[in-house]
Design an enzyme around this catalytic site. Sequence first.
Site, PDB file in Angstrom:
ATOM      1  NE  ARG A  15      40.534  36.417  41.562  1.00  0.00           N
ATOM      2  CZ  ARG A  15      40.061  36.619  40.501  1.00  0.00           C
ATOM      3  NH1 ARG A  15      40.119  37.713  39.672  1.00  0.00           N
ATOM      4  NH2 ARG A  15      39.200  35.613  39.717  1.00  0.00           N
ATOM      5  CE  LYS A  75      35.783  33.271  38.785  1.00  0.00           C
ATOM      6  NZ  LYS A  75      36.479  33.915  37.271  1.00  0.00           N
ATOM      7  CE1 TYR A  94      35.388  41.137  37.259  1.00  0.00           C
ATOM      8  CE2 TYR A  94      36.450  39.963  38.956  1.00  0.00           C
ATOM      9  CZ  TYR A  94      36.466  41.042  38.048  1.00  0.00           C
ATOM     10  OH  TYR A  94      37.580  41.890  37.933  1.00  0.00           O
ATOM     11  CG  HIS A  96      31.996  36.517  33.404  1.00  0.00           C
ATOM     12  ND1 HIS A  96      32.548  37.439  32.301  1.00  0.00           N
ATOM     13  CD2 HIS A  96      32.718  36.635  34.464  1.00  0.00           C
ATOM     14  CE1 HIS A  96      33.435  37.954  32.867  1.00  0.00           C
ATOM     15  NE2 HIS A  96      33.908  37.702  34.098  1.00  0.00           N
ATOM     16  CD  GLU A 118      30.470  40.290  34.297  1.00  0.00           C
ATOM     17  OE1 GLU A 118      30.996  40.454  35.564  1.00  0.00           O
ATOM     18  OE2 GLU A 118      29.444  39.789  34.271  1.00  0.00           O
ATOM     19  CG  ASP A 270      39.214  35.312  29.404  1.00  0.00           C
ATOM     20  OD1 ASP A 270      39.646  35.599  28.090  1.00  0.00           O
ATOM     21  OD2 ASP A 270      38.941  36.311  30.083  1.00  0.00           O
TER      22      ASP A 270
HETATM   23  N1  LIG Z   1      43.273  34.256  31.001  1.00  0.00           N
HETATM   24  C1  LIG Z   1      43.015  35.156  31.848  1.00  0.00           C
HETATM   25  O1  LIG Z   1      43.141  35.083  33.116  1.00  0.00           O
HETATM   26  C2  LIG Z   1      42.848  36.736  31.528  1.00  0.00           C
HETATM   27  C3  LIG Z   1      42.657  37.881  32.361  1.00  0.00           C
HETATM   28  C4  LIG Z   1      42.168  38.946  32.054  1.00  0.00           C
HETATM   29  C5  LIG Z   1      41.778  39.291  30.772  1.00  0.00           C
HETATM   30  N2  LIG Z   1      41.643  38.191  29.719  1.00  0.00           N
HETATM   31  C6  LIG Z   1      41.368  38.142  28.426  1.00  0.00           C
HETATM   32  O2  LIG Z   1      42.376  38.921  27.673  1.00  0.00           O
HETATM   33  C7  LIG Z   1      41.915  39.475  26.265  1.00  0.00           C
HETATM   34  C8  LIG Z   1      42.363  40.818  26.343  1.00  0.00           C
HETATM   35  O3  LIG Z   1      41.769  41.480  27.331  1.00  0.00           O
HETATM   36  P1  LIG Z   1      42.080  43.153  27.246  1.00  0.00           P
HETATM   37  O4  LIG Z   1      41.474  43.741  28.748  1.00  0.00           O
HETATM   38  O5  LIG Z   1      43.381  43.632  27.002  1.00  0.00           O
HETATM   39  O6  LIG Z   1      41.305  43.732  26.097  1.00  0.00           O
HETATM   40  P2  LIG Z   1      41.154  45.097  25.418  1.00  0.00           P
HETATM   41  O7  LIG Z   1      39.896  45.574  24.878  1.00  0.00           O
HETATM   42  O8  LIG Z   1      41.846  46.234  26.147  1.00  0.00           O
HETATM   43  O9  LIG Z   1      42.268  45.056  24.471  1.00  0.00           O
HETATM   44  C9  LIG Z   1      42.116  44.124  23.195  1.00  0.00           C
HETATM   45  C10 LIG Z   1      42.776  44.796  21.899  1.00  0.00           C
HETATM   46  O10 LIG Z   1      42.808  43.584  20.826  1.00  0.00           O
HETATM   47  C11 LIG Z   1      42.781  44.474  19.849  1.00  0.00           C
HETATM   48  N3  LIG Z   1      42.099  43.558  18.494  1.00  0.00           N
HETATM   49  C12 LIG Z   1      41.059  43.171  18.414  1.00  0.00           C
HETATM   50  N4  LIG Z   1      41.322  42.164  17.250  1.00  0.00           N
HETATM   51  C13 LIG Z   1      42.446  42.014  16.862  1.00  0.00           C
HETATM   52  C14 LIG Z   1      42.970  41.415  15.800  1.00  0.00           C
HETATM   53  N5  LIG Z   1      42.258  40.667  15.116  1.00  0.00           N
HETATM   54  N6  LIG Z   1      44.339  41.544  15.729  1.00  0.00           N
HETATM   55  C15 LIG Z   1      45.115  42.393  16.635  1.00  0.00           C
HETATM   56  N7  LIG Z   1      44.629  42.997  17.613  1.00  0.00           N
HETATM   57  C16 LIG Z   1      43.059  42.957  17.884  1.00  0.00           C
HETATM   58  C17 LIG Z   1      41.982  45.564  19.955  1.00  0.00           C
HETATM   59  O11 LIG Z   1      42.174  46.581  19.044  1.00  0.00           O
HETATM   60  C18 LIG Z   1      42.240  46.132  21.483  1.00  0.00           C
HETATM   61  O12 LIG Z   1      43.305  46.866  21.357  1.00  0.00           O
HETATM   62  C19 LIG Z   1      40.274  39.337  26.722  1.00  0.00           C
HETATM   63  O13 LIG Z   1      39.975  38.230  25.897  1.00  0.00           O
HETATM   64  C20 LIG Z   1      40.041  39.227  28.161  1.00  0.00           C
HETATM   65  O14 LIG Z   1      38.924  38.378  28.446  1.00  0.00           O
HETATM   66  C21 LIG Z   1      42.217  36.998  30.348  1.00  0.00           C
END
Ligand SMILES: NC(=O)c1ccc[n+]([C@@H]2O[C@H](COP(=O)([O-])OP(=O)(O)OC[C@H]3O[C@@H](n4cnc5c(N)ncnc54)[C@H](O)[C@@H]3O)[C@@H](O)[C@H]2O)c1
Length: 371
Positions: A15, A75, A94, A96, A118, A270
Site C-alpha cells: 500500500r 505502516k 498507523y 499501534h 487507529e 492481529d
Molecule cells: N487480519 C487482518 O488483516 C485484520 C484486518 C482488519 C481488522 N482485523 C481485526 O478483526 C477484528 C474485528 O475487527 P472489527 O473492526 O470488525 O471490530 P468491531 O469492533 O467492529 O466488531 C467486533 C465485534 O465483536 C463482538 N464481540 C466481542 N466479543 C465477542 C464474543 N466473545 N463473542 C462474539 N462476539 C464478540 C463485538 O460485540 C463486536 O460486534 C479485530 O481484531 C481487528 O483488529 C484484522
Amino acid sequence: MIIGCPKEIKPQEFRVGMTPIAAGEAVAHGHKVVIETQAGIGAGFPDEDYIAAGAEILGTAAEVFKTADMIVKVKEPQAIERKMLREGQVLFTYLHLAPDPEQTKDLLASGCTAIAYETVTDNNGGLPLLAPMSEVAGKLAPQVGAWTLQKANGGRGVLMGGVPGVGPARVVVIGGGVVGTNAARVAAGMGADVTVLDRSLARLRYLDDVFGRDFKTSYASAGNTIELVRQADMVVGAVLVPGAAAPKLVSRAQLSEMKPGAALVDVAIDQGGCFETSHATTHQDPIYEVDGIMHYCVANMPGAVARTSTIALGNATMPFMLALADKGWKQACTDDPHLLNGLNVHAGQLTYYAVGEALGIDVISPSLVIK
Ligand SMILES: NC(=O)c1ccc[n+]([C@@H]2O[C@H](COP(=O)([O-])OP(=O)(O)OC[C@H]3O[C@@H](n4cnc5c(N)ncnc54)[C@H](O)[C@@H]3O)[C@@H](O)[C@H]2O)c1
C-alpha cells in the site's frame, strides 16, 4: 505545507500513504506534495500519475523526510525511517504504539508530532481510519476461506454456494462488527448458509433488521458458539474486545468435534486470534493444518488487495490530511476533537493514555498540548 509520502518498506507492504487523487487534492489546496519514486507502484500507481496530479517525485526516502513538513504513510515508521524524523515534523500514519516500546522511544526522541490513524474517532464511537481495513479484511475472509476449503489446499472440498441438489457450505461468523458484517454479506452473496454470532444484542438486532433475509443471527453464548462451530464448513473469527487480546472461543480439544477439513479464518489474529490453535501466517504461506482443521491466519489481510486497500484508506484519511495541511496540526486538532484523539506523541511527550498505561510512560493531556 510540504507533504511527503515515502515508499513503504515493511516486508510485504504494497500500500501507499497517498493516492494520486489525494496528492491532487492537496496540490489544489495550495500545498506542495513530494512522493518517493515508485512509492505507489505496488498499488498500481506509477510516478506519472503523481506527476499528472501536480506532485514532485524525489529519488529517495531521505529526501522526502528532509523536505516534508508532514509525512503521510501507511505502516508505522521502521527504525531507519524513525531516524529521519525531526522536531516539529508531523507524522500521520498507523502507529499501534502500545505493544511497541522501541518505536515509542524513537518517536519521543525525534521530537515529532505523531498522529495515529487507529486512534482517530468519529461521532458514532467508531474508528473511521481503521474501519476501511476491517471492511477489506471482512470481504476477503469468505474468499480466502472458500479457497482454503478446496481439496487441493487441504480443505473439505465443499463449494460455498452448492449446486442444484447439493446444499451450500455452512459458514459461521463469530463477531458481527465491521469485519463480521462484511464477511457475512460476501459469504451469503456466494450462496453459503451463514450465521453471525455476537455478544451484543443491539448489534444482533441491527443485523437482523438490515440483513435478516441474507443471513441468520445467534447470540454468542459458549453453548451456541460451539454447537454452530461443530456443524460449520467455515468459521470466520471476527471478534474485538477494544484494548484487549481476542478471547479464545474455540479450544484445541473442540477441533476434534468439527468436520474434518473445515476452514477456520481467524481475522482477529492481529489481536492474538480467537481460536486456541491460531498463529499468525503470511500471504506467502497463509494456511496450516491442526488436527485435520485448516487454519488461515494472515495478520495483514488488506495487503493482498493493495490497490483497493490504498484507495479505501486514502478516501478515509484525505479529509484529515487536508485539515492538518490547511490549518496546521494544532489548529486542526483544536477544531476537531476526533482528530485530537489521534494525537499520540508531541515534542518528546506521550499524549495517549492507553499507550502510556501499556508502556509505563507518563502522559500529558492532549488538550494541554494544543493550548
Ligand atoms: N487480519 C487482518 O488483516 C485484520 C484486518 C482488519 C481488522 N482485523 C481485526 O478483526 C477484528 C474485528 O475487527 P472489527 O473492526 O470488525 O471490530 P468491531 O469492533 O467492529 O466488531 C467486533 C465485534 O465483536 C463482538 N464481540 C466481542 N466479543 C465477542 C464474543 N466473545 N463473542 C462474539 N462476539 C464478540 C463485538 O460485540 C463486536 O460486534 C479485530 O481484531 C481487528 O483488529 C484484522
